[in-house]
Design an enzyme around this catalytic site. Structure first.
Site, mmCIF file in Angstrom:
data_model
loop_
_atom_site.group_PDB
_atom_site.id
_atom_site.type_symbol
_atom_site.label_atom_id
_atom_site.label_comp_id
_atom_site.label_asym_id
_atom_site.label_seq_id
_atom_site.Cartn_x
_atom_site.Cartn_y
_atom_site.Cartn_z
ATOM 1 N N ARG A 232 -7.494 -2.211 -3.712
ATOM 2 C CA ARG A 232 -7.347 -2.595 -5.113
ATOM 3 C C ARG A 232 -8.177 -3.800 -5.531
ATOM 4 N NH1 ARG A 232 -0.925 -2.863 -5.237
ATOM 5 N NH2 ARG A 232 -1.312 -3.455 -3.058
ATOM 6 N N ARG B 298 -8.905 4.886 -9.085
ATOM 7 C CA ARG B 298 -7.449 4.883 -9.161
ATOM 8 C C ARG B 298 -6.963 5.128 -10.588
ATOM 9 N NH1 ARG B 298 -3.038 5.717 -9.182
ATOM 10 N NH2 ARG B 298 -1.275 4.625 -8.244
ATOM 11 N N ASP C 221 -2.594 6.784 4.412
ATOM 12 C CA ASP C 221 -1.349 6.028 4.423
ATOM 13 C C ASP C 221 -0.573 6.380 5.679
ATOM 14 O OD1 ASP C 221 1.751 5.736 3.580
ATOM 15 O OD2 ASP C 221 0.537 4.383 2.365
ATOM 16 N N ARG D 297 -6.976 -3.115 5.006
ATOM 17 C CA ARG D 297 -7.041 -2.812 3.569
ATOM 18 C C ARG D 297 -8.378 -3.220 2.976
ATOM 19 N NH1 ARG D 297 -1.027 -4.814 1.648
ATOM 20 N NH2 ARG D 297 0.172 -3.236 2.771
ATOM 21 N N TYR E 225 10.751 3.890 6.444
ATOM 22 C CA TYR E 225 10.311 4.459 5.168
ATOM 23 C C TYR E 225 11.031 5.776 4.861
ATOM 24 C CZ TYR E 225 6.512 1.178 4.196
ATOM 25 O OH TYR E 225 5.785 0.059 3.879
#
Length: 342
Positions: free
Chosen positions: A31, A40, A75, A27, A150
């Site tokens: 963010r 974003r 992703d 990552r 998921y």
């Protein structure tokens, strides 16, 4: 000659005898970065993942920090699109498949499309990135068990309650789902390799929540298939799951090129218990990276001292960078590793 590129690949071959270990971060584009947050604010996650120009731009953001590899901004759940499923990326909470899988009949009805057809935007992202990169590009996929969870859990809290219930109720149909996800993942990774990635990492993030017996049956069995396929493709593979330090032995049996270990145990101890033919990656705690810089500096220096002289070592985190991590801490971690000596 590109000196950064062989550093990562040499470590994965356990033959890095250069001045320092390579470093990249799970990552690493995300963010915690102001530039990412600006993008974003304008675009949904779905749009960022599906727009090659934006995905490439985000992939390149951390390269100015000096990491030794880029990893595609995407992703793990995009593989579900190969099976004709819709992915939802909510503003809060985990992504999920809509509608979720609920019956063996729905599993039997799943048909797989080629990655170049369903995930063409990832291929284009790779082709856009290569001219701008001096460092190797890492591709990835999710582990089949994690992908299955998921597709079943409906954005649950991560305890795999519905997934575990399915395993107990009808293991045969669950194996059928895993087999389809494994075939799709292999095709997806091969597409990435053909497009230009040089290393792949498999994120079986939730597999560590299974019991030891189920971990072997429902995770390792399918990870082994993917690793074998990548071996034929002559591409190094790194395995990651939460709990990797606990499930070290079954992961070693798969014989990947590298294992990314979490922060639960000393990497020195994990290195000593792992064959020298397998590279170890990790394992600074993401919480330490997000904390006081003095503590971070102390922990990184200890890790580097513990791993001094190791030819099969990649500096990384035990998991991904947390959103509230100060960017200056990320740079400090990278700079400490790059200034170290074997």
């Amino acid at each position: 000659m590109n000196l950064n590129k062989p550093l990562l690949l040499s470590a994965l071959a356990c033959k890095n005898f250069e001045d320092r270990p390579p470093i990249w971060l799970m990552r690493q584009a995300g963010r915690y970065m102001p530039a990412y947050r600006k993008l974003r604010a304008k675009h949904s996650l779905w749009h960022l993942f599906h727009t090659p120009e934006l995905a490439a731009e985000i992939t390149l953001l951390p390269m100015e920090l000096g990491v030794d590899a880029a990893i595609i901004f995407s992703d793990i759940l995009v593989v579900a699109e190969m099976l004709g499923k819709k992915i939802v990326f909510p503003e809060k909470g985990a992504p999920y498949v809509d509608p979720p899988l609920q019956t063996p009949e729905e599993v039997a009805a799943l048909s797989c499309h080629w990655a170049r057809e369903a995930l063409h935007y990832v291929e284009k992202t790779i082709t856009l990135l290569l001219p701008s990169l001096q460092q190797p590009l890492i591709g990835f996929c999710g582990g089949p068990l994690t992908l299955a969870s998921y597709m079943i859990e409906r954005g649950g809290k991560g305890d795999l309650a519905r997934t575990k219930a399915w395993i107990e109720r009808d293991p045969a149909s669950f194996h059928a789902l895993l087999a389809k996800l494994t075939a799709a993942s292999i095709d997806y990774l091969k597409m990435q390799i053909t497009a230009g990635v040089e290393v792949v990492q498999i994120f079986d993030s939730w597999a560590g929540l299974l019991s030891p017996a189920y971990f072997r049956e429902f995770s390792c069995r399918y990870l082994q298939e993917i690793v074998n396929a990548m071996r034929h493709a002559r591409t190094p593979v790194i395995l990651f799951c939460r709990g990797s330090s606990i499930y070290r032995e079954p992961l070693i049996e798969i014989a990947p090129d590298g294992i990314s270990f979490d922060s639960a145990k000393s990497l020195r101890a994990l290195r000593d218990a792992t064959p020298r033919t397998i590279c170890v990656q990790g394992n600074i705690s993401p919480e330490v990276l997000a904390g006081p810089s003095s503590v971070l500096s102390q922990e990184v220096k200890k890790l580097l001292a513990d791993m001094k002289g190791e030819p099969g070592f990649i500096a990384n985190l035990g998991h991904g960078v947390l959103p509230h991590t100060p960017p200056e801490n990320v740079r400090l971690f990278i700079d400490l590793v790059k200034s170290s000596k074997k």
